[in-house]
Design a protein around this motif. Sequence first.
Motif, mmCIF file in Angstrom:
data_model
loop_
_atom_site.group_PDB
_atom_site.id
_atom_site.type_symbol
_atom_site.label_atom_id
_atom_site.label_comp_id
_atom_site.label_asym_id
_atom_site.label_seq_id
_atom_site.Cartn_x
_atom_site.Cartn_y
_atom_site.Cartn_z
ATOM 1 N N ASN A 276 1.522 -16.718 -2.267
ATOM 2 C CA ASN A 276 1.468 -15.290 -1.957
ATOM 3 C C ASN A 276 1.844 -14.996 -0.505
ATOM 4 O OD1 ASN A 276 0.837 -12.512 -2.635
ATOM 5 N ND2 ASN A 276 -1.000 -12.769 -1.392
ATOM 6 N N THR A 277 1.404 -15.862 0.410
ATOM 7 C CA THR A 277 1.738 -15.661 1.828
ATOM 8 C C THR A 277 3.240 -15.795 2.046
ATOM 9 O OG1 THR A 277 -0.413 -16.555 2.492
ATOM 10 C CG2 THR A 277 1.296 -16.460 4.185
ATOM 11 N N GLY A 278 3.834 -16.824 1.449
ATOM 12 C CA GLY A 278 5.278 -17.015 1.570
ATOM 13 C C GLY A 278 6.057 -15.890 0.915
ATOM 14 N N ALA A 279 5.576 -15.421 -0.229
ATOM 15 C CA ALA A 279 6.249 -14.324 -0.934
ATOM 16 C C ALA A 279 6.249 -13.061 -0.085
ATOM 17 C CB ALA A 279 5.570 -14.067 -2.273
ATOM 18 N N ARG A 280 5.176 -12.840 0.630
ATOM 19 C CA ARG A 280 5.098 -11.654 1.497
ATOM 20 C C ARG A 280 6.085 -11.756 2.661
ATOM 21 N NH1 ARG A 280 1.245 -7.988 0.732
ATOM 22 N NH2 ARG A 280 -0.148 -8.360 -1.040
ATOM 23 N N LEU A 281 6.238 -12.942 3.204
ATOM 24 C CA LEU A 281 7.238 -13.133 4.264
ATOM 25 C C LEU A 281 8.644 -12.900 3.729
ATOM 26 C CD1 LEU A 281 5.881 -16.366 6.043
ATOM 27 C CD2 LEU A 281 5.909 -14.044 6.982
ATOM 28 N N LYS A 288 13.594 -5.467 5.008
ATOM 29 C CA LYS A 288 14.263 -5.221 6.297
ATOM 30 C C LYS A 288 15.766 -5.232 6.161
ATOM 31 C CE LYS A 288 14.721 -7.173 10.946
ATOM 32 N NZ LYS A 288 14.335 -8.321 11.836
ATOM 33 N N ASP A 289 16.292 -6.200 5.415
ATOM 34 C CA ASP A 289 17.749 -6.378 5.340
ATOM 35 C C ASP A 289 18.449 -5.376 4.427
ATOM 36 O OD1 ASP A 289 17.362 -8.494 7.016
ATOM 37 O OD2 ASP A 289 17.784 -10.063 5.535
ATOM 38 N N PHE A 290 17.786 -4.948 3.348
ATOM 39 C CA PHE A 290 18.482 -4.104 2.367
ATOM 40 C C PHE A 290 17.982 -2.667 2.304
ATOM 41 C CE2 PHE A 290 19.044 -8.446 0.727
ATOM 42 C CZ PHE A 290 20.425 -8.482 0.646
ATOM 43 N N PHE A 291 16.781 -2.427 2.828
ATOM 44 C CA PHE A 291 16.213 -1.096 2.713
ATOM 45 C C PHE A 291 15.808 -0.505 4.060
ATOM 46 C CE2 PHE A 291 15.519 -3.381 -1.250
ATOM 47 C CZ PHE A 291 15.981 -2.474 -2.195
ATOM 48 N N ASN A 292 16.115 -1.241 5.134
ATOM 49 C CA ASN A 292 15.782 -0.793 6.477
ATOM 50 C C ASN A 292 14.302 -0.400 6.585
ATOM 51 O OD1 ASN A 292 18.471 -1.042 7.516
ATOM 52 N ND2 ASN A 292 18.984 0.847 6.399
#
Length: 293
Positions: A276-281, A288-292
């Motif tokens: 879950n922690t990795g998925a959140r990262l 950030k990259d596709f939806f600003n």
Amino acid sequence: MKKFILFTLKMLALTIVIAVVLDFLYTAVYLQSSNRGKIDHIYNSKNRNFDVVILGSSRANNHFVSQMFEDKGLKTFNYGMSGGHLFEASLLLKLMMERHYKIATVILEADLNLSNDHQAEGISAKFLPYLHQSETIKRHFEQEDDFKELYYIPFYRYIKFDARIGFREMFFSVIHKKTTHLNNLGYYPLGKKPNANLKNNIVNLKPLQHNRYYEEIKQICKANKINFIAVMTPMCENTEGINYFDKVQKLYPEIHNYENVVVEDKYFSSCGHLNNTGARLFTAQILKDFFNK
């Protein structure tokens, strides 16, 4: 001898009648079910609106945190299915179009499953209760080797895939027993496993030059003016044959390679699945990259 033949014919006729009745009853139950899984959730719905729909295998199901999209104002559902292939992902999207869904963006996890274009029987079986009701499902299965038996022999599909759509599953549908598949807006979080095997070998995997179902998903998005984003998701560091992802990008340059955006073992539940922690990262980077966001 005449009596024996007559008896045999009567038993055959009775068997056919029973099969037809059971087929009708099982199908009627599934046509009323919408809370057991993602397939019936889509089939027994219509006119849903989404900003983001996520498709793919468990590497979509466990990697894209739907609530993080929602927190940024993007109505989202993760339709990734553990064990699923692109065969099922394509059919899910076709069903959404049949049910008049309005979708702004489809995110497809497209990496390991580009190496095959066949169905995942355990997952695809979940579509079979609707084989006679949906022209979309019928057309999708028509090229499969066992289509004629599944389509024309009453109750055969329920017997063949008893573990998936047989009596137990039908009974749970009757009593409206819910599963966890629809929790967390379709996202399934994984924990950190202390003794997890964080090694993998994908040396023998080779992406197909032309994956039929990947191309179908692209075409459906284009035809329906849906923004299409295809990504490769992270694998643990100790993976042999990690250049598979480079081979994918060479064949499909439009697929974004996020294989190494999360790398430390502490962020993985198994070699191919983030916790879950990795998925959140990972999800934060996608936003950030596709939806600003």
